[in-house]
Design a protein around this motif. Structure first.
Motif, short mmCIF file in Angstrom:
data_model
loop_
_atom_site.label_atom_id
_atom_site.label_comp_id
_atom_site.label_asym_id
_atom_site.label_seq_id
_atom_site.Cartn_x
_atom_site.Cartn_y
_atom_site.Cartn_z
N ALA A 15 -46.75 6.86 -31.90
CA ALA A 15 -46.21 5.26 -31.98
C ALA A 15 -45.79 4.87 -30.62
O ALA A 15 -46.12 3.71 -30.13
N VAL A 16 -45.57 5.70 -29.74
CA VAL A 16 -45.44 5.28 -28.23
C VAL A 16 -46.61 4.62 -27.71
O VAL A 16 -46.47 3.64 -26.90
N PRO A 17 -47.70 5.57 -27.72
CA PRO A 17 -49.01 4.82 -27.22
C PRO A 17 -49.38 3.55 -27.92
O PRO A 17 -49.85 2.50 -27.48
N MET A 18 -48.97 3.37 -29.50
CA MET A 18 -49.42 2.38 -30.20
C MET A 18 -48.28 0.86 -29.54
O MET A 18 -48.95 -0.07 -29.22
N LEU A 19 -47.15 1.35 -29.14
CA LEU A 19 -46.16 0.25 -28.81
C LEU A 19 -46.77 0.12 -27.36
O LEU A 19 -46.44 -1.21 -26.98
N ALA A 20 -47.01 0.84 -26.71
CA ALA A 20 -47.52 0.35 -25.13
C ALA A 20 -48.65 -0.23 -25.39
O ALA A 20 -48.53 -1.25 -24.43
N ARG A 76 -44.52 -10.43 -30.24
CA ARG A 76 -45.01 -11.48 -31.15
C ARG A 76 -44.28 -12.44 -31.77
O ARG A 76 -43.07 -12.17 -32.34
N GLY A 77 -44.61 -13.74 -31.66
CA GLY A 77 -43.57 -14.74 -32.17
C GLY A 77 -42.83 -15.40 -31.14
O GLY A 77 -41.83 -16.08 -31.70
N ARG A 78 -42.99 -15.00 -30.00
CA ARG A 78 -42.04 -15.42 -28.91
C ARG A 78 -42.30 -16.93 -28.69
O ARG A 78 -41.41 -17.54 -28.11
N GLU A 79 -43.34 -17.53 -29.10
CA GLU A 79 -43.49 -18.92 -29.07
C GLU A 79 -42.99 -19.61 -30.02
O GLU A 79 -43.06 -20.95 -30.09
N ALA A 117 -38.26 -11.35 -24.39
CA ALA A 117 -39.04 -11.87 -25.51
C ALA A 117 -40.39 -12.04 -25.22
O ALA A 117 -41.43 -12.24 -26.26
N LYS A 118 -40.97 -12.21 -23.94
CA LYS A 118 -42.38 -12.23 -23.53
C LYS A 118 -43.08 -11.07 -24.15
O LYS A 118 -44.36 -11.48 -24.20
N ALA A 174 -50.44 -6.20 -24.44
CA ALA A 174 -50.94 -7.33 -24.99
C ALA A 174 -49.87 -8.24 -25.21
O ALA A 174 -50.34 -9.37 -25.81
N LYS A 175 -48.86 -8.02 -25.09
CA LYS A 175 -47.60 -8.84 -25.34
C LYS A 175 -47.79 -9.37 -26.85
O LYS A 175 -47.74 -10.66 -27.32
N ASP A 176 -47.66 -8.23 -27.64
CA ASP A 176 -47.84 -8.65 -29.17
C ASP A 176 -47.18 -7.37 -29.97
O ASP A 176 -47.69 -6.99 -31.00
N ILE A 177 -45.90 -7.06 -29.60
CA ILE A 177 -45.10 -5.91 -30.23
C ILE A 177 -44.54 -6.62 -31.40
O ILE A 177 -43.90 -7.94 -31.58
N ALA A 178 -44.57 -6.17 -32.51
CA ALA A 178 -44.29 -6.59 -33.98
C ALA A 178 -43.67 -5.44 -34.86
O ALA A 178 -44.58 -4.40 -34.95
N ILE A 179 -42.51 -5.65 -35.23
CA ILE A 179 -42.12 -4.46 -36.23
C ILE A 179 -42.94 -4.23 -37.29
O ILE A 179 -43.10 -3.12 -37.67
N GLU A 180 -43.41 -5.28 -37.80
CA GLU A 180 -44.29 -5.12 -39.21
C GLU A 180 -45.70 -4.16 -38.77
O GLU A 180 -46.10 -3.72 -39.73
#
Length: 480
Positions: free
Chosen positions: A272-277, A411-414, A407-408, A282-288
């Motif tokens: 999970a840590v490499p996935m989140l890294a 995902r969805g920060r915009e 928030a940067k 990519a500034k694209d972390i999403a819980i889903e």
């Protein structure tokens, strides 16, 4: 008698009668005969077991050469009598039978020192019972203390992470979600068998038979809980070496630890840590994405994100699970957000502001999609993402938030959705608008829905709320 059901009044009158009779040097037979009573009838009155008529008391007062007012005086006639009354009252109390000990007769042969000791023990028992009855406050304090500890360590339990990772290595895990077969392997490695059954005691989620090394689980379709999670939580008690909890605080700690243990297996840190890294880069972390990659619930993914976000990525976060009416069921924060709290610092049971993301999500046309919003609060601006979880117990929202500056990475920060919360200022969302309040002044009387659990003490027992007889009967049925 003013209150014939009041044992204190009857006992006091009886003890005053006995004291006066003995002072006069009269036997039960002699005093009873003088008042037209049998010795046995007088004995029942003296022991507070029979309510005497006023005419009988008048006759007894005459036989003992005293005034009726002396017999009806509220104070016991002596220190010894006061102790005897207190002991008798304690042994007549409904809870005494549950102690499983015989009653002690406070006759003249019982030494005063022994009487003092017995009364002292009953007082201690009563105090302990009163403290148990006050457990809701104690539970809130214990929960607040536990949340402080979780905040200090960033909701990260390194020892549990290592234990879970070692177990994954020993059972051949490489990558991806943990399947039910994988959970069976973990159980077998620990010497346990998982048994799904349709007759699990209603007061339990699982039952672990330590004698026969079996974990009994509900059929997956019989509840909202993922059976993998339930199995791993049950095994967590064994792996983490839990003992029978000594108090409610320890019970809560164990629940947090087994939840963490199960999540650390379902969403392994090593993958999970490499996935989140990569998602952060990519500034694209999403819980889903965590939810989908590991085939877990959104709540499990959100919880797991809080475990890893601060420790590995220096991201302060907060998490909430609330009902559709805004009541907090679970929450965690280390990002400075101000949750509503009670006087002891507990947040569970408090109502969240109507303008927070966790509540606004319920107003969306598509509640199946993640909703994102910026919220200005007294403690800063926060970006939050929330999803509605539909359950048999009602709709709940699960939300994760971060300070504006963080928030940067998400995902969805915009999102252009934005609200402002002035809570705990009552004018924010707790008080109706002035014109509406004025128009309906003194014209409405709602009937409040009061839930019984708000008034009741926490369920008694070592494992709160569990019916021990039901559990042991269940085990007998499955092992005989």
């Amino acid at each position: 008698m003013a209150n014939p059901d009041n044992h204190t009044d009857l006992l006091t009158v009886g003890r005053r009668l006995r004291h006066l009779r003995r002072t006069k040097g009269l036997t039960l037979d002699e005093a009873g005969q003088a008042a037209g009573l049998s010795a046995s009838a007088l004995s029942l009155i003296e022991n507070g077991k029979r309510e005497p008529k006023l005419s009988v008391l008048t006759a007894l007062a005459g036989a003992l050469g005293t005034e009726l007012s002396d017999l009806l005086a509220g104070e016991p006639p002596s220190r010894r009598a006061a102790l005897e009354i207190e002991l008798e009252r304690a042994q007549r109390a409904p809870g005494f039978a549950a102690l499983g000990v015989p009653a002690v007769r406070s006759g003249p042969r019982l030494p005063t020192e022994a009487l003092e000791a017995l009364v002292g023990m009953h007082r201690a028992i009563a105090t302990a019972a009163a403290e148990r009855a006050a457990t809701p406050e104690q539970a809130r304090r214990a929960n607040a203390d536990l949340r402080d500890r979780m905040r200090r360590q960033h909701n990260y339990f390194g020892a549990i992470e290592k234990t879970a990772d070692d177990l994954l290595t020993r059972t051949g895990y490489t990558a991806g979600p943990i399947t039910r077969t994988g959970v069976d392997k973990i159980a077998a490695h620990l010497g346990f068998t998982l048994v799904h059954t349709g007759d699990l005691p209603s007061s339990t989620r699982t039952v672990t038979d330590l004698a026969h090394r079996k974990v009994f689980l509900p059929h997956p379709q019989m509840g909202q809980h993922d059976s993998r999670t339930l199995a791993l939580q049950a095994l967590g008690h064994v792996v983490l070496g839990h003992r029978v909890p000594a108090d409610y605080g320890e019970f809560l700690t164990q629940r947090v630890e087994i939840n963490y243990f199960a999540a650390a297996l379902l969403i392994p840190q090593r993958t999970a840590v490499p996935m989140l890294a990569g998602a952060k880069a990519a500034k694209d972390i999403a819980i889903e994405d965590l939810r989908d990659a590991y085939a877990v619930s959104y709540e499990t993914a959100a919880h797991r994100f809080t475990n890893l976000a601060t420790e590995h990525f220096d991201l302060p976060v907060h998490f909430m699970r609330i009902s559709s009416s805004g009541i907090i069921y679970k929450a965690y924060e280390n990002d400075g957000v101000h949750f509503p709290t009670d006087v002891v610092g507990a947040i569970e049971g408090q109502r969240v502001c109507k303008y927070w993301t966790a509540r606004v999500v319920f107003d969306q046309a598509d509640i199946s999609a993640a909703y994102r919003q910026y919220t200005d609060t007294g403690s800063g601006t926060y970006w939050c993402t929330a999803v509605v979880d539909r359950t048999n117990a009602g709709d709940f929202s699960v939300s994760v938030g971060l300070p504006y500056a963080q928030a940067k990475w998400m995902r969805g920060r915009e999102t252009t959705e934005r609200s402002r919360s002035r809570c705990p200022d009552p004018s924010c969302c707790l008080q109706p608008p002035a014109d509406l309040a004025a128009r309906w002044a003194d014209q409405v009387w709602p009937s409040a829905r009061v839930h019984s659990h708000l008034l009741a003490a926490m369920p008694p027992g070592v494992f709160p709320g569990v019916d021990d007889t039901e559990v042991l009967t269940f085990l007998d049925r499955h092992t005989n």
